[in-house]
Motif scaffolding. Structure first.
Motif, PDB file in Angstrom:
ATOM      1  N   UNK A 141       0.833  -1.199   0.000  1.00 34.18           N
ATOM      2  CA  UNK A 141       0.000   0.000   0.000  1.00 34.18           C
ATOM      3  C   UNK A 141       0.869   1.251   0.000  1.00 34.18           C
ATOM      4  N   UNK A 142       1.951   1.221   0.785  1.00 32.10           N
ATOM      5  CA  UNK A 142       2.877   2.349   0.817  1.00 32.10           C
ATOM      6  C   UNK A 142       3.544   2.542  -0.542  1.00 32.10           C
ATOM      7  N   UNK A 186      -3.117   7.895   1.890  1.00 32.04           N
ATOM      8  CA  UNK A 186      -3.666   6.536   1.917  1.00 32.04           C
ATOM      9  C   UNK A 186      -3.082   5.669   3.028  1.00 32.04           C
ATOM     10  N   UNK A 187      -1.747   5.587   3.194  1.00 32.48           N
ATOM     11  CA  UNK A 187      -1.220   4.744   4.276  1.00 32.48           C
ATOM     12  C   UNK A 187      -1.748   5.159   5.651  1.00 32.48           C
ATOM     13  N   UNK A 188      -1.886   6.462   5.880  1.00 24.02           N
ATOM     14  CA  UNK A 188      -2.411   6.942   7.158  1.00 24.02           C
ATOM     15  C   UNK A 188      -3.850   6.472   7.361  1.00 24.02           C
ATOM     16  N   UNK A 189      -4.671   6.619   6.319  1.00 25.24           N
ATOM     17  CA  UNK A 189      -6.071   6.211   6.437  1.00 25.24           C
ATOM     18  C   UNK A 189      -6.195   4.702   6.624  1.00 25.24           C
ATOM     19  N   UNK A 190      -5.277   3.948   6.009  1.00 25.85           N
ATOM     20  CA  UNK A 190      -5.320   2.483   6.124  1.00 25.85           C
ATOM     21  C   UNK A 190      -4.933   1.989   7.519  1.00 25.85           C
ATOM     22  N   UNK A 191      -4.358   2.858   8.337  1.00 28.02           N
ATOM     23  CA  UNK A 191      -4.086   2.468   9.723  1.00 28.02           C
ATOM     24  C   UNK A 191      -5.381   2.264  10.500  1.00 28.02           C
ATOM     25  N   UNK A 199      -8.967  -1.645   3.738  1.00 29.43           N
ATOM     26  CA  UNK A 199      -8.927  -1.085   2.386  1.00 29.43           C
ATOM     27  C   UNK A 199     -10.305  -1.084   1.730  1.00 29.43           C
ATOM     28  N   UNK A 200     -11.045  -2.155   1.906  1.00 26.53           N
ATOM     29  CA  UNK A 200     -12.377  -2.254   1.302  1.00 26.53           C
ATOM     30  C   UNK A 200     -13.317  -1.185   1.864  1.00 26.53           C
ATOM     31  N   UNK A 243      -3.837   3.675  -5.310  1.00 28.43           N
ATOM     32  CA  UNK A 243      -3.034   2.866  -4.382  1.00 28.43           C
ATOM     33  C   UNK A 243      -3.799   1.681  -3.807  1.00 28.43           C
ATOM     34  N   UNK A 244      -5.057   1.900  -3.455  1.00 21.24           N
ATOM     35  CA  UNK A 244      -5.842   0.819  -2.858  1.00 21.24           C
ATOM     36  C   UNK A 244      -6.095  -0.299  -3.857  1.00 21.24           C
ATOM     37  N   UNK A 245      -6.568   0.052  -5.052  1.00 18.32           N
ATOM     38  CA  UNK A 245      -6.943  -0.972  -6.022  1.00 18.32           C
ATOM     39  C   UNK A 245      -5.729  -1.734  -6.525  1.00 18.32           C
TER      40      UNK A 245
END
Length: 469
Positions: free
Chosen positions: A145-146, A284-289, A293-294, A338-340
């Motif tokens: 993701x990063x 994105x990496x911050x939000x994924x903490x 992802x879905x 990044x997510x997809x």
């Protein structure tokens, strides 16, 4: 499976590859349609048909390129060499596509088809292996993701620069000759892209290999895709989201030229949007903490749909409100890539777990197929709708034509974004499930290397039988 943590230099080096790609892709996305109608001199319906036909041809070439890349063996790896081998073809194709020949109208159509097909095939030759490289650099989901965040920060930052400076470069190089300006601008972009692809080649390392003694045909790879539910959902999702993005990006030039009647704002509007995309990708990496992802993608695409529809109600003189709404949409769309793409890499792990085989480039090339198909359908929709409403290049547009441009910029992509929300809900890989799959893959490979201890090498996940091929 590799658990190496990636350095900043490798992530940045990989990102430069998408900066290079956006010296082409962003030009296609923002300027190509209006170049063909307003500079090249083709009718809108002809351009729409050409976009559909040529991108369909190109889209079907992606899985072929993926199969070739998966079977490439060099001392640099499977995918890296294409970053060097593809430099000259893509540079030449870029110049030829934006060359206006002195021929008849029918000759121009033939030239446009031939050069655009060449352009997209050259882009496929270098970009499919570049995308597949993501799946073999690391197997760590958070690092992926990063890495994809770095990639799309590069893509959107490079794209924002391209969107902003391209009109200026065309004027500067052309000196009143717009066709010459486009030709020389693309020649410059070819040189810059070549340097950036070389840096990516030097920076990245391929660490993940297919299972030992893997033997599979291209048809087997395709059958594996058909049984890969996460990939099937992502395929449809990428197509729908690309229609959302392409409709807004390609229509934006028409929107400001013919509805707002402020052609001078096209560059800055596109740049503001792309910088917002870059900020979204960086976050994105911050939000994924805090969010799976879905779940994150579900929330973001809901917001994209809502703000796209809200854009319809903005008056033509409310420039600040247009910019504000566009920046919000850009920030929400920024994490999508990044997510997809990280999820595509996850689906490669799922395929190996389920089928006992790994075809990373095939998975990423088929992903590119869906994106290009989405772009093709968006281009065709723009061309046919504008033609049906009486669009005439470089003329004052009728009220019907203006209304069509506004709908293509707002409500129609908003509807596609809403459809993507439905697809996201059925995506089956949660973070917990993916962790279980990756752990089983590591256990299998450890047991393959230690045949005296190969019991329980494939433990079925909850709700699934043993799928190991």
């Amino acid at each position: 499976m590799s658990t190496t943590k990636l350095s900043f230099n490798e992530k940045a080096g990989y990102a430069l590859g998408d900066v290079a790609s956006n010296f082409y892709w962003r030009v296609f996305d923002v300027f190509l349609f209006i170049f063909y109608t307003d500079v090249f001199g083709l009718p809108a319906a002809t351009v729409g048909t050409m976009m559909l036909v040529t991108r369909l041809i190109d889209a079907f070439s992606d899985p072929v390129m993926g199969a070739i890349a998966d079977r490439t063996q060099t001392r640099w790896g499977k995918f890296k060499p294409y970053l060097l081998w593809g430099i000259l073809p893509i540079a030449a194709a870029g110049v030829l596509t934006f060359t206006v020949p002195d021929v008849s109208d029918s000759g121009k159509v033939v030239w446009a088809y031939a050069t655009y097909i060449f352009m997209m095939l050259a882009y496929t030759f270098i970009n499919v292996p570049y995308g597949a490289l993501l799946g073999v650099i690391t197997d760590d989901s958070k690092d992926r993701t990063s890495l994809t965040s770095f990639r799309f920060i590069g893509a959107f930052s490079g794209g924002s620069l391209v969107a902003y400076i391209t009109p200026e470069l065309v004027v500067m190089f052309g000196g009143g000759d717009e066709a010459l300006g486009w030709q020389l601008t693309m020649a410059l972009y070819g040189v810059i892209a070549a340097i950036l692809f070389w840096f990516t080649f030097q920076s990245c390392r391929e660490r993940i290999a297919p299972p030992q003694n893997q033997h599979s045909s291209v048809w087997q790879d395709i059958r594996d895709l058909g049984s890969n539910k996460p990939w099937l959902v992502l395929f449809a999702l990428a197509l729908i989201i690309m229609m959302t993005i392409s409709l807004r990006a390609s229509t934006g030039t028409f929107y400001f030229k013919y509805f707002v009647e402020r052609e001078d704002l096209i560059g800055s509007f596109s740049m503001a949007y792309l910088l917002a995309l870059a900020c979204g990708a960086a976050a994105t990496p911050f939000m994924c903490r805090y969010l799976d992802k879905k779940v994150l993608l579900l929330i973001l695409m809901t917001l994209v749909s809502a703000f796209s529809v809200a854009f319809y109600f903005i008056p033509k003189d409310a420039i600040g409100l247009m910019y504000g709404c566009q920046i919000i949409i850009g920030f929400c769309l920024g994490p999508k890539s990044p997510l997809v793409f990280s999820m595509y890499a996850d689906s490669a792990d799922y395929s190996e777990w389920k089928n006992g085989r790994r075809a990373t480039a095939m998975i990423f090339s088929a992903a590119a197929f869906s994106q290009k198909l989405g772009g093709a359908l968006a281009g065709a929709l723009i061309g046919y709708l504008l033609a049906s409403l009486g669009y005439v290049a470089n003329q004052q547009q009728s009220s019907e034509s203006q209304a069509g441009i506004v709908l293509l910029m707002t409500v129609i992509p908003g509807g596609f974004a809403l459809l993507s929300v439905v697809l996201i809900k059925i995506y089956p890989l949660t973070e917990k499930r993916l962790t279980d799959i990756q752990q089983q893959l590591k256990t299998r490979k450890a047991n393959d290397n230690n045949p005296m201890d190969n019991n329980n090498s494939s433990i079925p996940l909850a709700g699934e039988g043993n799928q190991h091929g």
